[in-house]
Each structure stands twice: as C-alpha cells, then as structure tokens.
Design an enzyme around this catalytic site. Structure first.
Site, PDB file in Angstrom:
ATOM      1  N   MET A 155       0.557  -1.265  -0.260  1.00  0.00           N
ATOM      2  CA  MET A 155      -0.444  -0.401   0.263  1.00  0.00           C
ATOM      3  C   MET A 155       0.803   1.714   0.361  1.00  0.00           C
ATOM      4  O   MET A 155       0.931   1.782   0.943  1.00  0.00           O
ATOM      5  CB  MET A 155      -0.698  -0.015   1.403  1.00  0.00           C
ATOM      6  CG  MET A 155      -2.231   1.216   0.998  1.00  0.00           C
ATOM      7  SD  MET A 155      -3.471   0.955   0.377  1.00  0.00           S
ATOM      8  CE  MET A 155      -4.872   1.147   1.140  1.00  0.00           C
ATOM      9  N   GLY A 156       1.449   1.657  -0.571  1.00  0.00           N
ATOM     10  CA  GLY A 156       2.498   2.760  -0.548  1.00  0.00           C
ATOM     11  C   GLY A 156       1.766   4.399  -2.322  1.00  0.00           C
ATOM     12  O   GLY A 156       0.866   3.412  -1.920  1.00  0.00           O
ATOM     13  N   ARG A 157       2.773   3.949  -2.133  1.00  0.00           N
ATOM     14  CA  ARG A 157       1.603   5.606  -3.434  1.00  0.00           C
ATOM     15  C   ARG A 157       0.985   4.783  -5.039  1.00  0.00           C
ATOM     16  O   ARG A 157      -0.249   5.380  -4.796  1.00  0.00           O
ATOM     17  CB  ARG A 157       3.316   5.807  -4.407  1.00  0.00           C
ATOM     18  CG  ARG A 157       3.887   6.603  -4.228  1.00  0.00           C
ATOM     19  CD  ARG A 157       5.366   7.375  -4.792  1.00  0.00           C
ATOM     20  NE  ARG A 157       6.092   6.451  -5.048  1.00  0.00           N
ATOM     21  CZ  ARG A 157       7.152   6.249  -4.092  1.00  0.00           C
ATOM     22  NH1 ARG A 157       8.085   7.225  -3.818  1.00  0.00           N
ATOM     23  NH2 ARG A 157       7.907   5.068  -4.316  1.00  0.00           N
ATOM     24  N   ILE A 158       1.339   4.063  -5.131  1.00  0.00           N
ATOM     25  CA  ILE A 158       0.131   3.091  -6.522  1.00  0.00           C
ATOM     26  C   ILE A 158      -0.985   2.634  -6.146  1.00  0.00           C
ATOM     27  O   ILE A 158      -2.217   2.731  -6.017  1.00  0.00           O
ATOM     28  CB  ILE A 158       0.676   2.200  -7.775  1.00  0.00           C
ATOM     29  CG1 ILE A 158       1.961   2.889  -8.165  1.00  0.00           C
ATOM     30  CG2 ILE A 158      -0.015   1.805  -8.823  1.00  0.00           C
ATOM     31  CD1 ILE A 158       2.906   2.321  -8.580  1.00  0.00           C
ATOM     32  N   SER A 237       3.523  -5.491  -9.700  1.00  0.00           N
ATOM     33  CA  SER A 237       4.163  -5.228  -9.767  1.00  0.00           C
ATOM     34  C   SER A 237       5.404  -5.608 -10.258  1.00  0.00           C
ATOM     35  O   SER A 237       6.014  -5.408 -10.949  1.00  0.00           O
ATOM     36  CB  SER A 237       4.419  -5.827  -8.104  1.00  0.00           C
ATOM     37  OG  SER A 237       4.585  -7.085  -7.630  1.00  0.00           O
ATOM     38  N   ARG A 238       5.589  -6.713  -9.848  1.00  0.00           N
ATOM     39  CA  ARG A 238       7.390  -7.409 -10.690  1.00  0.00           C
ATOM     40  C   ARG A 238       7.018  -8.953 -10.906  1.00  0.00           C
ATOM     41  O   ARG A 238       6.456  -9.490  -9.946  1.00  0.00           O
ATOM     42  CB  ARG A 238       8.014  -7.068 -10.269  1.00  0.00           C
ATOM     43  CG  ARG A 238       9.005  -5.852 -10.189  1.00  0.00           C
ATOM     44  CD  ARG A 238       9.670  -5.160 -11.622  1.00  0.00           C
ATOM     45  NE  ARG A 238       9.845  -4.185 -11.534  1.00  0.00           N
ATOM     46  CZ  ARG A 238       9.493  -3.011 -11.654  1.00  0.00           C
ATOM     47  NH1 ARG A 238       8.119  -2.891 -12.236  1.00  0.00           N
ATOM     48  NH2 ARG A 238       9.696  -1.833 -12.217  1.00  0.00           N
ATOM     49  N   GLU A 267      10.557 -11.582 -18.515  1.00  0.00           N
ATOM     50  CA  GLU A 267      10.185 -10.830 -19.716  1.00  0.00           C
ATOM     51  C   GLU A 267      10.642 -10.196 -20.748  1.00  0.00           C
ATOM     52  O   GLU A 267      12.253 -10.453 -20.975  1.00  0.00           O
ATOM     53  CB  GLU A 267       9.499  -9.378 -19.331  1.00  0.00           C
ATOM     54  CG  GLU A 267       8.356  -9.740 -17.665  1.00  0.00           C
ATOM     55  CD  GLU A 267       7.592  -8.356 -17.644  1.00  0.00           C
ATOM     56  OE1 GLU A 267       8.755  -7.448 -17.978  1.00  0.00           O
ATOM     57  OE2 GLU A 267       7.205  -8.844 -16.326  1.00  0.00           O
ATOM     58  N   HIS A 286       3.833  -5.455 -19.949  1.00  0.00           N
ATOM     59  CA  HIS A 286       4.112  -4.650 -18.839  1.00  0.00           C
ATOM     60  C   HIS A 286       3.738  -3.547 -19.064  1.00  0.00           C
ATOM     61  O   HIS A 286       4.401  -2.623 -19.879  1.00  0.00           O
ATOM     62  CB  HIS A 286       5.490  -5.044 -18.822  1.00  0.00           C
ATOM     63  CG  HIS A 286       6.506  -3.835 -17.279  1.00  0.00           C
ATOM     64  ND1 HIS A 286       7.053  -5.163 -16.536  1.00  0.00           N
ATOM     65  CD2 HIS A 286       5.938  -3.518 -16.756  1.00  0.00           C
ATOM     66  CE1 HIS A 286       7.521  -4.336 -15.932  1.00  0.00           C
ATOM     67  NE2 HIS A 286       7.095  -3.475 -15.886  1.00  0.00           N
TER      68      HIS A 286
HETATM   69  P1  NAP Z   1       5.580   2.522  -2.667  1.00  0.00           P
HETATM   70  O1  NAP Z   1       5.249   3.748  -2.781  1.00  0.00           O
HETATM   71  O2  NAP Z   1       7.349   2.333  -2.867  1.00  0.00           O
HETATM   72  O3  NAP Z   1       5.398   1.080  -1.973  1.00  0.00           O
HETATM   73  C1  NAP Z   1       6.246   0.029  -2.079  1.00  0.00           C
HETATM   74  C2  NAP Z   1       4.988  -0.369  -0.764  1.00  0.00           C
HETATM   75  O4  NAP Z   1       4.960  -1.661  -1.092  1.00  0.00           O
HETATM   76  C3  NAP Z   1       5.193   0.326   0.609  1.00  0.00           C
HETATM   77  O5  NAP Z   1       4.685   1.191   1.475  1.00  0.00           O
HETATM   78  C4  NAP Z   1       6.220  -0.697   1.454  1.00  0.00           C
HETATM   79  O6  NAP Z   1       5.740  -0.294   2.708  1.00  0.00           O
HETATM   80  C5  NAP Z   1       5.516  -1.839   1.009  1.00  0.00           C
HETATM   81  N1  NAP Z   1       6.528  -3.018   0.970  1.00  0.00           N
HETATM   82  C6  NAP Z   1       7.410  -2.732   0.669  1.00  0.00           C
HETATM   83  N2  NAP Z   1       8.330  -3.897   0.845  1.00  0.00           N
HETATM   84  C7  NAP Z   1       7.322  -4.755   1.422  1.00  0.00           C
HETATM   85  C8  NAP Z   1       7.141  -6.352   2.386  1.00  0.00           C
HETATM   86  N3  NAP Z   1       8.678  -6.957   2.315  1.00  0.00           N
HETATM   87  N4  NAP Z   1       6.378  -6.935   2.664  1.00  0.00           N
HETATM   88  C9  NAP Z   1       5.252  -5.962   2.086  1.00  0.00           C
HETATM   89  N5  NAP Z   1       5.302  -4.898   2.328  1.00  0.00           N
HETATM   90  C10 NAP Z   1       6.192  -4.238   1.461  1.00  0.00           C
HETATM   91  O7  NAP Z   1       6.378   1.897  -4.159  1.00  0.00           O
HETATM   92  P2  NAP Z   1       4.598   2.535  -5.464  1.00  0.00           P
HETATM   93  O8  NAP Z   1       5.604   4.216  -6.277  1.00  0.00           O
HETATM   94  O9  NAP Z   1       4.078   2.078  -4.740  1.00  0.00           O
HETATM   95  O10 NAP Z   1       5.509   1.184  -6.476  1.00  0.00           O
HETATM   96  C11 NAP Z   1       5.339   0.207  -6.020  1.00  0.00           C
HETATM   97  C12 NAP Z   1       5.981  -0.876  -6.750  1.00  0.00           C
HETATM   98  O11 NAP Z   1       5.286  -0.798  -8.587  1.00  0.00           O
HETATM   99  C13 NAP Z   1       7.069  -0.777  -7.829  1.00  0.00           C
HETATM  100  O12 NAP Z   1       8.230  -1.293  -6.957  1.00  0.00           O
HETATM  101  C14 NAP Z   1       6.899  -1.894  -8.955  1.00  0.00           C
HETATM  102  O13 NAP Z   1       7.870  -2.566  -8.837  1.00  0.00           O
HETATM  103  C15 NAP Z   1       5.624  -1.772  -9.706  1.00  0.00           C
HETATM  104  N6  NAP Z   1       5.181  -0.674 -10.820  1.00  0.00           N
HETATM  105  C16 NAP Z   1       4.619  -1.211 -11.849  1.00  0.00           C
HETATM  106  C17 NAP Z   1       4.580  -0.533 -12.882  1.00  0.00           C
HETATM  107  C18 NAP Z   1       4.053  -1.527 -13.795  1.00  0.00           C
HETATM  108  O14 NAP Z   1       3.956  -1.007 -14.925  1.00  0.00           O
HETATM  109  N7  NAP Z   1       3.976  -2.621 -13.633  1.00  0.00           N
HETATM  110  C19 NAP Z   1       4.690   0.448 -12.879  1.00  0.00           C
HETATM  111  C20 NAP Z   1       4.179   1.218 -11.848  1.00  0.00           C
HETATM  112  C21 NAP Z   1       5.145   0.450 -11.196  1.00  0.00           C
HETATM  113  P3  NAP Z   1       6.141  -0.366   4.025  1.00  0.00           P
HETATM  114  O15 NAP Z   1       8.053   0.155   3.551  1.00  0.00           O
HETATM  115  O16 NAP Z   1       5.621  -0.497   5.012  1.00  0.00           O
HETATM  116  O17 NAP Z   1       6.136  -2.338   3.878  1.00  0.00           O
END
Ligand code: NAP
Length: 320
Positions: A155-158, A237-238, A267, A286
């Site tokens: 539950m981060g930015r996205i 995510s990935r 991929e 992707h």
């Molecule tokens: P973000 O703001 O850093 O959010 C990631 C969230 O994951 C954080 O709230 C973090 O909270 C949580 N997290 C990290 N490690 C964890 C763990 N071990 N267990 C449980 N929760 C965990 O990142 P974002 O900008 O939302 O992006 C998230 C991901 O989406 C990226 O890293 C990327 O891989 C993927 N993405 C994919 C696409 C696509 O084209 N498909 C596009 C954009 C992004 P805590 O630190 O509190 O655990």
C-alpha cells in the site's frame, strides 16, 4: 565541456532538445529492442550519466566498466534491475521515477481487475471468433467488482491510488505493508491485515509491492491455497513476486478463479507461455505506466535528475 549522457533506448528527439546545451547525448537507436550488453558496457565507459530502462541490468560488471559515471537514472519507479549497494560503493547516484506514474499505473491496475473479473478479453474474442449466436442468461458471466473486498499488498503510492478508485466502487479495502499507514486508514477507511488474513478475506488480491529479497515469490503455492476459490489475483508489481508454476496450478485446479497479470518472471513471455493458454487469465506486456503523457513525464524526470547531478544540485528522486 558538456557531460556525456548515454540513453539506452531511442526516445523522441523533441525530449532531448531542452537539454542539448548541457549534454552531449549518445543513444541506442532502436525503440523496441534493448541495447546489447557489449554495446552498453562500451558506452558506459565514456558516460557521465546513463538513462536506462528496467531491461538493463545495472550490476557490478556495468559499474566496473564505467570510468567517470556519476548517475544512473532509471526510467521506472521499481529498481530491482539495479544493484543499489554496488552503485553506492562506486559513488554512483541512482534515481527512479516515482509519483509521475502513480495515477496511470493505478488506472491500469483497476482496468486489469475489471477486465479479469468481467472476462472482457474473452468476451471480445468471443465475438471476433464468430461464437455469438444468442443472448443467454449466464453467457460470459463474471464476478462483480462493486461492494467486494480488495486486498492490496504494497500500500504505497500506487496502492493508495488503487484504494481511492476502489473506494469509489464501494469496495472494502484491506492492505498489507510492513508498517501501518494511518492516513490511508483514516482517509480511505482501509484496514490493516496480516498477509494470511488478507489472502483469506479478499475477493481481489492485488500485488503492488516492490520486488526485493523479502517479496520474492511471496505469492506461492501456500499463498494461493489460502485465497478464496472465487478470488481474482492481479499483479502489477514485478513478476518475481509470483511463483508462476504455483499460479498456473492454482488457476487450472480452480483454487482461485482468475488472474490479471501485467508482469512476468522472465519478460517478454513467448506466445507458448502456459499462462497464455488459460481462459481465466488476462496477460498484458508490462504496460502499467504506459500512457504517452506519463512516459514523457518519466523521461523528463530522468533528465531533471541527470541535470541536478551534473550541476552539483540535490537530486529530485534518489533511491540511494
Ligand atoms: P512505494 O510507494 O514504495 O510502495 C511500495 C509499498 O510496498 C510500500 O508502502 C511498502 O510499505 C510496501 N512494502 C515494501 N516491502 C514490503 C514487504 N516486504 N512486505 C509488505 N509490504 C512491503 O512504490 P510504488 O510507487 O507504489 O510502486 C510499487 C511497485 O509497483 C514498484 O516497486 C514497481 O515494482 C511496481 N510498478 C509496476 C509498474 C508496471 O508497469 N507494471 C509501474 C509502476 C510500478 P512498507 O515499507 O511499510 O512495507
């Protein structure tokens, strides 16, 4: 002397123009094909900065080939393609592109949830294949999205942007992170769950967690067994967060109902990939952040980070 910036994929000239007084650009000349490794290693030797994509592995070999590299600007928010510790040891700044892609990726996540639950791709193919003879009560009947429970892992930015959309659909929102997010609980009415509880309760399990050692294949046989047999699993995510063989088995044995996947372990996947053979799976190449406007914003943020480092200013979005 102007700084040399190597760009690992062809991008529009118009985006380079504003920076041409500051940088000498060198660029791989193909848009849809990654730069070969030997070319990349040769080019990095002369580069002060590199704008790269997730298709490039920024590892110790790459860093050793660099002579005076100051920054790697990754055109993605996820940076599991980069050995960040090694970059730090080499004194190389690593930047990513958070925020500018958040809403676009959340749109795609919701589109994938809806397409999977309501069998949109299957239904469109049904007409194209000439199968539509009559209206029928349960023809291509899927599952509802409104009033269901979404479980967001990461539950981060996205994740939060997806939760805002879910709230508009009247969904109950569960989330799992390592730490609680009080504002998401207050503003979105989201409930914190431990991982097993989320898997057991959610109608839609959505992965938006970064790929790290901790999250590698967290969606494994054990996780799929805990989900409802009616659950829809969505991964934006990935691919590495999922054990794809376990997912395939969960889908074919109907342990879960369906999956929507934007990302894969390796991929690109080939047309023979087993998951592509299943009716209850929607696969995308992707494209989470792939709106034209957002891709331009991502490139511009990379350039702003490159310029900040070259000018000795504070970088905008460092990861190390
Ligand atoms: P973000 O703001 O850093 O959010 C990631 C969230 O994951 C954080 O709230 C973090 O909270 C949580 N997290 C990290 N490690 C964890 C763990 N071990 N267990 C449980 N929760 C965990 O990142 P974002 O900008 O939302 O992006 C998230 C991901 O989406 C990226 O890293 C990327 O891989 C993927 N993405 C994919 C696409 C696509 O084209 N498909 C596009 C954009 C992004 P805590 O630190 O509190 O655990």
């Amino acid at each position: 002397m102007k700084s040399v910036i190597y760009i690992t994929r062809k991008i529009p000239d118009a985006l380079l123009r504003p920076y041409q007084d500051s940088f000498t650009f060198r660029m791989w000349d193909k848009e849809n094909v990654p730069v070969p490794r030997d070319v990349l290693l040769r080019e990095v030797a002369a580069a002060d900065g590199v704008l790269c994509l997730i298709t490039e592995s920024i590892d110790r070999e790459f860093l050793a080939a660099a002579q005076h590299l100051k920054i790697v600007a990754n055109m993605a928010v996820g940076y599991d393609n980069i050995d960040v510790d090694a970059a730090r040891e080499h004194g190389v700044v690593v930047t990513n592109t958070p925020d500018v892609l958040t809403e676009t990726t959340a749109d795609l996540t919701f589109a994938l949830m809806m397409a999977t639950a309501r069998r949109i791709v299957e239904a469109a193919d049904y007409i194209r294949e000439g199968k539509w003879d009559y209206w029928a009560p349960y023809l291509l009947a899927g599952s509802d999205i409104h009033d269901k429970t979404i479980g967001i892992v990461g539950m981060g930015r996205i994740g939060e942007a997806v939760a805002r959309r879910a709230k508009g659909f009247g969904m109950s929102i569960l989330y799992h992170n390592r730490s609680r997010k009080n504002h998401a609980e207050q503003e979105l009415g989201a409930f914190y769950s431990d991982f097993p509880e989320l898997l057991q309760e959610a109608d839609f399990v959505v992965s938006l967690v970064p790929l790290t050692e901790q999250t590698s294949e967290i969606f494994n046989q054990d996780a799929f067994k805990q989900m409802k047999s009616s659950a829809v699993f969505v991964n934006v995510s990935r691919g590495g967060t999922v054990d794809e063989q376990a997912l395939y088995e969960a889908l074919t044995s109907r342990e879960i109902r369906a999956a929507g996947l934007d990302v894969f372990t390796n991929e690109p996947i080939s047309p023979e990939h087993p998951l592509l053979g299943l009716d209850n799976v929607v696969c995308l190449p992707h494209i989470g952040s792939a709106s034209a406007a957002t891709r331009t914003s991502m490139i511009e943020l990379c350039f702003d980070n490159l310029q900040a480092v070259m000018n000795g200013e504070r970088v905008i979005t460092p990861v190390n």
